[in-house]
Structure formats: C-alpha cells, structure tokens
Design a protein around this motif. Structure first.
Motif, PDB file in Angstrom:
ATOM      1  N   VAL A 178       0.836  -1.202   0.000  1.00 44.18           N
ATOM      2  CA  VAL A 178       0.000   0.000   0.000  1.00 44.18           C
ATOM      3  C   VAL A 178       0.867   1.246   0.000  1.00 44.18           C
ATOM      4  N   VAL A 179       1.916   1.262   0.825  1.00 44.61           N
ATOM      5  CA  VAL A 179       2.796   2.423   0.903  1.00 44.61           C
ATOM      6  C   VAL A 179       3.504   2.651  -0.423  1.00 44.61           C
ATOM      7  N   LEU A 180       3.914   1.576  -1.091  1.00 43.53           N
ATOM      8  CA  LEU A 180       4.630   1.703  -2.353  1.00 43.53           C
ATOM      9  C   LEU A 180       3.709   1.701  -3.570  1.00 43.53           C
ATOM     10  N   MET A 237      16.252   8.641   7.384  1.00 43.18           N
ATOM     11  CA  MET A 237      16.010   8.516   5.950  1.00 43.18           C
ATOM     12  C   MET A 237      14.967   7.429   5.693  1.00 43.18           C
ATOM     13  N   VAL A 238      15.082   6.323   6.382  1.00 50.82           N
ATOM     14  CA  VAL A 238      14.111   5.236   6.231  1.00 50.82           C
ATOM     15  C   VAL A 238      12.733   5.686   6.704  1.00 50.82           C
ATOM     16  N   LEU A 239      12.676   6.324   7.855  1.00 48.41           N
ATOM     17  CA  LEU A 239      11.397   6.814   8.376  1.00 48.41           C
ATOM     18  C   LEU A 239      10.756   7.829   7.436  1.00 48.41           C
ATOM     19  N   TYR A 240      11.544   8.770   6.922  1.00 48.21           N
ATOM     20  CA  TYR A 240      11.008   9.798   6.026  1.00 48.21           C
ATOM     21  C   TYR A 240      10.485   9.186   4.731  1.00 48.21           C
ATOM     22  N   PHE A 241      11.207   8.224   4.162  1.00 44.36           N
ATOM     23  CA  PHE A 241      10.781   7.614   2.905  1.00 44.36           C
ATOM     24  C   PHE A 241       9.396   6.983   3.052  1.00 44.36           C
ATOM     25  N   PHE A 242       9.203   6.177   4.095  1.00 47.59           N
ATOM     26  CA  PHE A 242       7.906   5.542   4.279  1.00 47.59           C
ATOM     27  C   PHE A 242       6.825   6.549   4.654  1.00 47.59           C
ATOM     28  N   HIS A 243       7.185   7.584   5.376  1.00 49.12           N
ATOM     29  CA  HIS A 243       6.248   8.665   5.687  1.00 49.12           C
ATOM     30  C   HIS A 243       5.792   9.351   4.398  1.00 49.12           C
ATOM     31  N   GLU A 244       6.724   9.657   3.517  1.00 45.92           N
ATOM     32  CA  GLU A 244       6.428  10.316   2.237  1.00 45.92           C
ATOM     33  C   GLU A 244       5.548   9.437   1.351  1.00 45.92           C
ATOM     34  N   ARG A 245       5.861   8.144   1.271  1.00 51.93           N
ATOM     35  CA  ARG A 245       5.070   7.230   0.435  1.00 51.93           C
ATOM     36  C   ARG A 245       3.664   7.048   1.003  1.00 51.93           C
ATOM     37  N   ALA A 246       3.541   6.993   2.320  1.00 51.60           N
ATOM     38  CA  ALA A 246       2.219   6.867   2.934  1.00 51.60           C
ATOM     39  C   ALA A 246       1.376   8.105   2.632  1.00 51.60           C
ATOM     40  N   TRP A 247       1.957   9.290   2.771  1.00 53.93           N
ATOM     41  CA  TRP A 247       1.219  10.523   2.477  1.00 53.93           C
ATOM     42  C   TRP A 247       0.869  10.622   0.996  1.00 53.93           C
ATOM     43  N   ASN A 248       1.667  10.009   0.148  1.00 49.02           N
ATOM     44  CA  ASN A 248       1.372  10.022  -1.284  1.00 49.02           C
ATOM     45  C   ASN A 248       0.082   9.269  -1.582  1.00 49.02           C
ATOM     46  N   ASN A 249      -0.295   8.318  -0.743  1.00 49.93           N
ATOM     47  CA  ASN A 249      -1.526   7.543  -0.928  1.00 49.93           C
ATOM     48  C   ASN A 249      -2.754   8.196  -0.312  1.00 49.93           C
ATOM     49  N   ILE A 250      -2.570   9.276   0.418  1.00 49.99           N
ATOM     50  CA  ILE A 250      -3.701   9.976   1.043  1.00 49.99           C
ATOM     51  C   ILE A 250      -4.201  11.045   0.082  1.00 49.99           C
ATOM     52  N   LYS A 251      -5.474  10.990  -0.248  1.00 49.97           N
ATOM     53  CA  LYS A 251      -6.035  11.913  -1.240  1.00 49.97           C
ATOM     54  C   LYS A 251      -6.360  13.285  -0.657  1.00 49.97           C
ATOM     55  N   TRP A 252      -6.416  13.398   0.662  1.00 49.35           N
ATOM     56  CA  TRP A 252      -6.784  14.652   1.309  1.00 49.35           C
ATOM     57  C   TRP A 252      -5.799  15.771   0.908  1.00 49.35           C
ATOM     58  N   GLY A 253      -6.326  16.873   0.450  1.00 51.34           N
ATOM     59  CA  GLY A 253      -5.510  18.029   0.127  1.00 51.34           C
ATOM     60  C   GLY A 253      -4.887  18.023  -1.255  1.00 51.34           C
ATOM     61  N   LYS A 254      -5.158  17.021  -2.062  1.00 54.03           N
ATOM     62  CA  LYS A 254      -4.584  16.968  -3.414  1.00 54.03           C
ATOM     63  C   LYS A 254      -5.481  17.694  -4.382  1.00 54.03           C
TER      64      LYS A 254
END
Length: 99
Positions: A5-7, A82-99
């Motif tokens: 889901v994150v990726l 770096m690992v935490l930020y990458f997964f945080h960024e990918r998770a937010w990429n899947n959230i439609k809110w604010g797009k």
C-alpha cells in the motif's frame, strides 16, 4: 500488505470520476497522474537527510564539543531518519486529502 500500500502496489480496480479530467475513470490511472514516483521520493528523501544530518552534525558538535562523537550521532541519525522519512512520504502520497 502494508508495504504494498505504501509503495502503491495495489492491483485493485476501482471506478471513480476525476473531476479535473472526466475522461479518466480508472482510479489507478488517476493515481498515476497525481502521485509521485518512487524515484522522486527517494531523491527527496536523500536530499532532505543530507540537510538534516548536517544540521545534526553541527548541533551535536556544539553541544558535545567532539567532532568524532558528533559524527557518530549524525551517521546513525542519517540512516534511521532517511528510512522513516521515505515511508512517511510514500504513505502521504496515498492519502487523497488536500490533493
């Protein structure tokens, strides 16, 4: 499953109408238009970590007073955040809110 889901590796077909582009009715096609690619997220992750790690290195050096200790703190911080930020960024990429 969570990593898929994150990726963005979901293969489920969902029908929806994109208001800005009514011709696109497939949610996967719509998602491709509005989401970032993994490579872009990786480059953003690395560039942000370099800036953040330099900040940590300087602050650690000022607080501790030893370059060797400050470098050890900064190197551990570089990888973990770096690992935490990458997964945080990918998770937010899947959230439609604010797009």
């Amino acid at each position: 499953m969570i990593i898929d889901v994150v990726l963005n590796r979901s293969n489920k077909e969902v029908k929806e109408v994109n208001i800005s582009n009514p011709e696109v009715t497939n949610a996967l096609e719509c998602n491709k238009q509005s989401s970032e690619k993994v490579k872009r997220s990786l480059v953003k992750t690395i560039s942000w970590r370099v800036i953040g790690t330099l900040d940590t290195l300087i602050l650690s050096w000022l607080i501790v007073g030893e370059v060797k200790t400050a470098a050890a703190i900064a190197s551990v911080e570089f990888v973990s955040k770096m690992v935490l930020y990458f997964f945080h960024e990918r998770a937010w990429n899947n959230i439609k809110w604010g797009k």
